[in-house]
Scaffold this active site. Structure first.
Site: not given
Ligand code: PGA
Length: 251
Positions: A9-11, A96, A98, A168, A174, A214, A235-236
């Site tokens: 997930n590149w956000k 998600h 966010e 999640e 994150g 993470s 993610g990251g």
């Protein structure tokens, strides 16, 4: 069908040129089929069409990070399922944390988005997970069960072929903080039981449940080794080709 999946997930990262660079690196690192997992990347809306073109003859799939619940109309700034399908996007991430936290997407809205995705024959990666206060208050199982019930459990048995679950825990997203492999396994087993209670044993056994929060090259192998963990939503670490490939190859 239950399968191993590693999704990135590149956000809201990577412009057009950066997207192309990262995709080229990923193709280079992942095209040798060292992984047993299905690989998916989710760039931003503006780069989805080019990503779909770029990855057409590779083993890497493309997903959208979000989608409107509405079919079309006066919804400024929104993207419909039909628009995604028309550029070759058949998978969408819904729910998600966010989107839930910053854009106020409620369970009711997410339920509609799921319905819209299914109607358009899309694969829906449905995300959910508790906040830190829920876990500290020992409410995490209740919260997860309610999120599944209110956002997803209106679907029919046949729809499960198009569903991937992504647990999640919000406190691990994150933050560098990861659920321990045992915490992940405990929750994934619970999720399968909740699905079984409502939809029966075979649907519960067949659904892929990803862990997100993470995941890094250093912890992926142990998390993925757990019986009810079928892969990850990353993610990251998905923004660095070497890290994402290392995670994918640790399945
Ligand atoms: P993270 O994000 O890997 O950066 O924690 C996971 C996610 O939000 O899907």
């Amino acid at each position: 069908m239950r399968q191993k999946i590693v999704a990135g997930n590149w956000k809201m990262h990577k412009n057009a040129e950066e997207t192309e660079d990262l995709l080229n690196e990923l193709i280079d690192k992942l095209s040798h089929d060292e992984t047993n997992a299905k690989i998916i990347v989710a760039p931003t809306f503006t780069n989805l069409a080019s990503a779909a073109d770029h990855l057409e003859f590779t083993n890497i799939g493309v997903a959208a990070q979000n989608m409107s619940q509405f079919e079309s109309g006066a919804y400024t700034g929104e993207i419909s399922a039909d628009m995604l399908k028309s550029i070759g996007i058949n998978t969408v991430i819904i729910g998600h944390s966010e989107r839930r936290a910053y854009f106020h997407e409620t369970d009711a809205i997410l339920a509609e988005k799921v319905t819209t995705g299914l109607k358009h024959n899309m694969t829906v990666i449905f995300c959910f997970g508790e906040e830190l206060k829920d876990r500290q208050g020992n409410q995490h199982f209740n919260i997860v069960e309610n999120q599944l019930r209110d956002g997803l459990f209106h679907i029919e048995n046949k729809d499960w072929q198009q569903i991937v679950l992504a647990y999640e825990p919000v406190w691990a997203i994150g933050t560098g903080e990861t659920a321990t492999p045992d915490q992940a396994q405990e929750m994934h087993k619970f999720i399968r039981e909740v699905v079984e209670k409502r939809y029966g044993a075979s649907i519960a056994a067949e659904v892929s449940i990803l862990y997100g929060g993470s995941v890094k090259p250093e912890n992926a192998k142990e998390i993925f080794s757990k019986a009810d963990v079928d892969g990850g939503l990353i993610g990251g670490a998905a923004l660095k080709a070497a890290d994402f490939a290392a995670i994918a190859n640790s399945i």
